[in-house]
Design an enzyme around this catalytic site. Structure first.
Site, PDB file in Angstrom:
ATOM      1  CE  LYS A   1      59.822  35.054   1.530  1.00  9.09           C
ATOM      2  NZ  LYS A   1      59.045  34.101   2.361  1.00  9.09           N
TER       3      LYS A   1
ATOM      4  CE1 TYR B   1      63.096  32.237   5.600  1.00 10.76           C
ATOM      5  CE2 TYR B   1      63.992  31.630   3.464  1.00 10.76           C
ATOM      6  CZ  TYR B   1      63.184  32.438   4.243  1.00 10.76           C
ATOM      7  OH  TYR B   1      62.453  33.444   3.664  1.00 10.76           O
TER       8      TYR B   1
ATOM      9  CG  PHE C   1      57.434  25.183   6.268  1.00  6.73           C
ATOM     10  CD1 PHE C   1      58.446  26.125   6.145  1.00  6.73           C
ATOM     11  CD2 PHE C   1      56.657  25.188   7.418  1.00  6.73           C
ATOM     12  CE1 PHE C   1      58.702  27.039   7.143  1.00  6.73           C
ATOM     13  CE2 PHE C   1      56.900  26.101   8.440  1.00  6.73           C
ATOM     14  CZ  PHE C   1      57.932  27.029   8.297  1.00  6.73           C
TER      15      PHE C   1
ATOM     16  NE  ARG D   1      57.307  40.610  11.859  1.00  3.92           N
ATOM     17  CZ  ARG D   1      57.525  39.412  11.312  1.00  3.92           C
ATOM     18  NH1 ARG D   1      58.492  39.241  10.433  1.00  3.92           N
ATOM     19  NH2 ARG D   1      56.785  38.374  11.660  1.00  3.92           N
TER      20      ARG D   1
ATOM     21  CB  THR E   1      53.196  34.154   7.417  1.00  7.25           C
ATOM     22  OG1 THR E   1      53.994  34.821   8.387  1.00  7.25           O
ATOM     23  CG2 THR E   1      54.046  33.152   6.665  1.00  7.25           C
TER      24      THR E   1
ATOM     25  NE  ARG F   1      54.572  37.792   3.661  1.00  6.31           N
ATOM     26  CZ  ARG F   1      55.185  37.613   4.820  1.00  6.31           C
ATOM     27  NH1 ARG F   1      54.580  37.921   5.950  1.00  6.31           N
ATOM     28  NH2 ARG F   1      56.411  37.134   4.845  1.00  6.31           N
TER      29      ARG F   1
ATOM     30  CG  ASN G   1      55.362  34.512   2.177  1.00  4.84           C
ATOM     31  OD1 ASN G   1      56.463  34.539   1.644  1.00  4.84           O
ATOM     32  ND2 ASN G   1      55.202  34.366   3.480  1.00  4.84           N
TER      33      ASN G   1
ATOM     34  CG  HIS H   1      62.339  37.256   5.133  1.00  8.18           C
ATOM     35  ND1 HIS H   1      61.934  36.383   6.117  1.00  8.18           N
ATOM     36  CD2 HIS H   1      63.401  37.934   5.643  1.00  8.18           C
ATOM     37  CE1 HIS H   1      62.735  36.517   7.165  1.00  8.18           C
ATOM     38  NE2 HIS H   1      63.633  37.462   6.902  1.00  8.18           N
TER      39      HIS H   1
ATOM     40  CD  GLU I   1      66.489  37.856   9.031  1.00  5.61           C
ATOM     41  OE1 GLU I   1      65.893  38.814   8.486  1.00  5.61           O
ATOM     42  OE2 GLU I   1      65.886  36.892   9.538  1.00  5.61           O
TER      43      GLU I   1
HETATM   44  P1  CMP Z   1      59.263  34.164   5.809  1.00  6.66           P
HETATM   45  O1  CMP Z   1      58.777  35.406   6.463  1.00  6.66           O
HETATM   46  O2  CMP Z   1      60.298  34.297   4.765  1.00  6.66           O
HETATM   47  O3  CMP Z   1      59.787  33.151   6.946  1.00  6.66           O
HETATM   48  C1  CMP Z   1      59.743  31.757   6.805  1.00  6.66           C
HETATM   49  C2  CMP Z   1      59.009  31.335   5.572  1.00  6.66           C
HETATM   50  O4  CMP Z   1      58.571  29.993   5.590  1.00  6.66           O
HETATM   51  C3  CMP Z   1      57.718  32.133   5.441  1.00  6.66           C
HETATM   52  O5  CMP Z   1      57.998  33.452   5.125  1.00  6.66           O
HETATM   53  C4  CMP Z   1      57.004  31.336   4.387  1.00  6.66           C
HETATM   54  O6  CMP Z   1      57.481  31.612   3.081  1.00  6.66           O
HETATM   55  C5  CMP Z   1      57.406  29.934   4.799  1.00  6.66           C
HETATM   56  N1  CMP Z   1      56.362  29.323   5.621  1.00  6.66           N
HETATM   57  C6  CMP Z   1      55.974  29.673   6.839  1.00  6.66           C
HETATM   58  N2  CMP Z   1      54.993  28.861   7.277  1.00  6.66           N
HETATM   59  C7  CMP Z   1      54.790  27.988   6.297  1.00  6.66           C
HETATM   60  C8  CMP Z   1      53.919  26.900   6.155  1.00  6.66           C
HETATM   61  N3  CMP Z   1      53.061  26.556   7.128  1.00  6.66           N
HETATM   62  N4  CMP Z   1      53.972  26.227   4.994  1.00  6.66           N
HETATM   63  C9  CMP Z   1      54.863  26.565   4.029  1.00  6.66           C
HETATM   64  N5  CMP Z   1      55.732  27.603   4.115  1.00  6.66           N
HETATM   65  C10 CMP Z   1      55.676  28.309   5.241  1.00  6.66           C
END
Ligand code: CMP
Length: 141
Positions: free
Chosen positions: A11, A51, A59, A87, A93, A104, A114, A117, A128
């Site tokens: 990212k 997304y 968010f 994962r 996350t 992470r 973070n 993905h 994807e």
């Molecule tokens: P990702 O695995 O890319 O999938 C969805 C993304 O949304 C996640 O990683 C984070 O970057 C973001 N995300 C998930 N939960 C939250 C949250 N509670 N607040 C902000 N961003 C979030």
């Protein structure tokens, strides 16, 4: 176990800090092979479509802004049990909940920024990968 392909994204928070090589080393050390990879700039429509499943989350708009704030590396990772292994090496996350040694834990700045993905199922991995890659760009070996 089965050989799987999964989609990974490095990212904008990580590309900005020049962490691609360090993250790729963690992926490769976990036994994953990077069989497709490109550096791209997402636009708003692409990020919203990718997304879409999160469109009703509070968010969502921030996530789209963040994912378009700089280049990302999209990659296809291949290996035995690749979806789960990726994962695990990514970590939780929320970096505050991620285990030691995970990407992470080491690199993520916040739950949003973070660093990586990874697809969460075989079905989503297929969708994807097809979102970002033409078949000719993936070498299955
Ligand atoms: P990702 O695995 O890319 O999938 C969805 C993304 O949304 C996640 O990683 C984070 O970057 C973001 N995300 C998930 N939960 C939250 C949250 N509670 N607040 C902000 N961003 C979030």
């Amino acid at each position: 176990m089965a050989i799987e392909n999964t989609l990974s994204i490095i990212k904008p928070d990580a590309t900005k800090r020049n962490l691609t090589g360090l993250i790729n080393a963690k992926l490769e050390n976990a036994g994953l092979k990077i069989i497709g990879q490109k550096r791209i700039q997402l636009n708003k429509t692409m990020a919203e479509n990718f997304y879409y499943v999160h469109k009703d989350k509070p968010f969502f708009n921030d996530l789209v802004s963040f994912m378009t704030s700089g280049p990302v590396i999209v990659q296809v990772l291949r290996g035995d049990n690749a979806i789960k292994i990726n994962r695990t090496v990514m970590g939780a996350t929320d970096p505050n909940e991620a285990e030691e040694g995970t990407i992470r834990k080491e690199f993520a700045e916040t739950i949003e920024a973070n660093s990586v993905h990874g697809s969460d199922s075989l079905e989503n991995a297929k969708k994807e990968i097809a979102f970002f890659f033409a078949e000719i760009e993936i070498i299955n070996q």
